[in-house]
Write an enzyme that holds these catalytic residues in place. Structure first.
Site, short mmCIF file in Angstrom:
data_model
loop_
_atom_site.label_atom_id
_atom_site.label_comp_id
_atom_site.label_asym_id
_atom_site.label_seq_id
_atom_site.Cartn_x
_atom_site.Cartn_y
_atom_site.Cartn_z
N ASP A 221 48.73 -39.26 8.89
CA ASP A 221 48.66 -37.80 8.84
C ASP A 221 50.01 -37.22 8.47
OD1 ASP A 221 46.53 -36.06 9.16
OD2 ASP A 221 46.33 -36.46 11.30
N LYS B 271 47.04 -38.02 4.83
CA LYS B 271 46.03 -36.96 5.03
C LYS B 271 46.77 -35.65 5.28
CE LYS B 271 43.44 -36.48 8.96
NZ LYS B 271 43.88 -35.15 9.44
N GLU C 194 45.94 -31.17 5.86
CA GLU C 194 44.92 -30.18 6.20
C GLU C 194 44.94 -29.01 5.23
OE1 GLU C 194 45.49 -29.00 10.29
OE2 GLU C 194 45.32 -31.06 11.03
N GLU D 275 35.87 -31.50 9.99
CA GLU D 275 35.96 -31.47 11.46
C GLU D 275 35.32 -30.20 12.02
OE1 GLU D 275 39.85 -32.24 13.12
OE2 GLU D 275 39.20 -31.66 15.13
O1 KIV Z 1 44.68 -36.26 13.97
C1 KIV Z 1 43.54 -36.72 14.02
O2 KIV Z 1 43.20 -37.57 14.85
C2 KIV Z 1 42.58 -36.23 13.04
C3 KIV Z 1 41.15 -36.66 13.21
C4 KIV Z 1 40.55 -35.84 14.29
C5 KIV Z 1 40.39 -36.55 11.96
O3 KIV Z 1 42.92 -35.50 12.17
#
Ligand code: KIV
Length: 281
Positions: A83, A113, A115, A182
């Protein structure tokens, strides 16, 4: 064979559900990998479930690099997605590319990833152009919890639903290899899933997504509170509580350690060291 991003589009085409899970450290990454889970997300939920913060906005790039490195060392098959934490990509596209690069080069992630929808499409495009696969994330985007006014279902109204579809299409056009949905109404997630060539990975978005992701601590029963969309598959909290209470009890009662856990020393060495001072054995 290590999983590559192309695998997920193949799975979507074949109608094969994609199980995904979060992990934040070496031992759990090893277990998730051994379970054959093809995508492990080092989520910034790290902030909540591991670091004890009230939200993900406190997670830093250094936190993500450190934990991603541990997950990468634990998993040899799964695709590791890291992330991008709050403020690592929002201020400028240059920041976004540099920080995505750090997660790959320094931490060993295979993909990142981030957002958001149309507002981050340019960043997604530049990161993918730099050779780094990107997973999108729409619906409830926890880094914007203060803007969203809390952790609630997104996309209930027509304008919101239309916007989500447009955001998903913008991410796909920008090169995202998949999109996390989500806390989205199930039928909307299904529509988005049908409109995309890349897979959707749902969490609180119903069974119509191409894959599912859950937070490891929810699945294992280590969270303080299970979200409505979560399912607990083990009660590790209880198992750990009992194990720790038994350990502490054994120490208090002098039942641990015993001779079996103790290394002996030659009597002659001991005599030389201590003379005639008696030693309990
Ligand atoms: O940070 C995380 O765990 C997420 C998931 C909920 C998809 O983004």
């Amino acid at each position: 064979m290590p999983v590559r991003i192309t695998k997920f589009r193949e799975m979507k085409r074949a109608g094969e559900p994609i199980p995904c899970i979060t992990a934040y450290d070496y031992p759990t990454a090893k277990l998730a990998d051994a379970a054959g889970i093809p995508l492990i997300l080092v989520g910034d939920s790290l902030g909540n479930v591991v670091l004890g913060f009230g939200s993900t906005v406190h997670v830093t790039m250094d936190d993500m690099v450190r934990h991603t490195q541990a997950v990468v060392r634990g998993a040899s098959e799964a695709l590791i997605v890291a992330d991008m934490p709050f403020m690592s990509y929002q201020a400028s596209i240059e920041d976004a590319v540099r920080n995505a690069g750090r997660l790959v080069q320094e931490a060993g992630a295979h993909a990142v990833k981030l957002e958001g929808g149309k507002s981050v499409a340019d960043a997604v495009e530049r990161i993918t152009e730099a050779g780094i696969p990107v997973l999108g994330h729409l619906g409830l985007t926890p880094q914007s919890v203060n803007q969203l006014g809390g952790y609630r279902i997104q996309g209930r109204t027509l304008p919101q639903a239309q916007e989500m579809l447009e955001d998903a299409e913008a991410l796909e056009a920008a090169g995202a290899f998949g999109i996390v949905l989500e806390s989205v109404p199930g039928p909307l997630a299904q529509v988005v899933t049908k409109c995309l060539r890349v897979p959707t990975i749902g969490i609180g978005a119903g069974a119509g997504c191409d894959g599912q992701i859950q937070v490891l601590h929810d699945v294992l029963g280590l969270s303080d509170r299970l979200p409505k969309h979560g399912k607990q598959y083990a009660n590790l909290k209880q198992i750990i509580e009992e194990a720790l209470a038994a350990y502490a009890g054994d120490v208090r009662d002098r039942n641990f350690p015993t001779a079996e856990h103790t290394t002996e020393i030659d009597d002659a060495v001991l005599r030389e060291l201590m003379g005639d001072v008696p030693i309990d054995r």
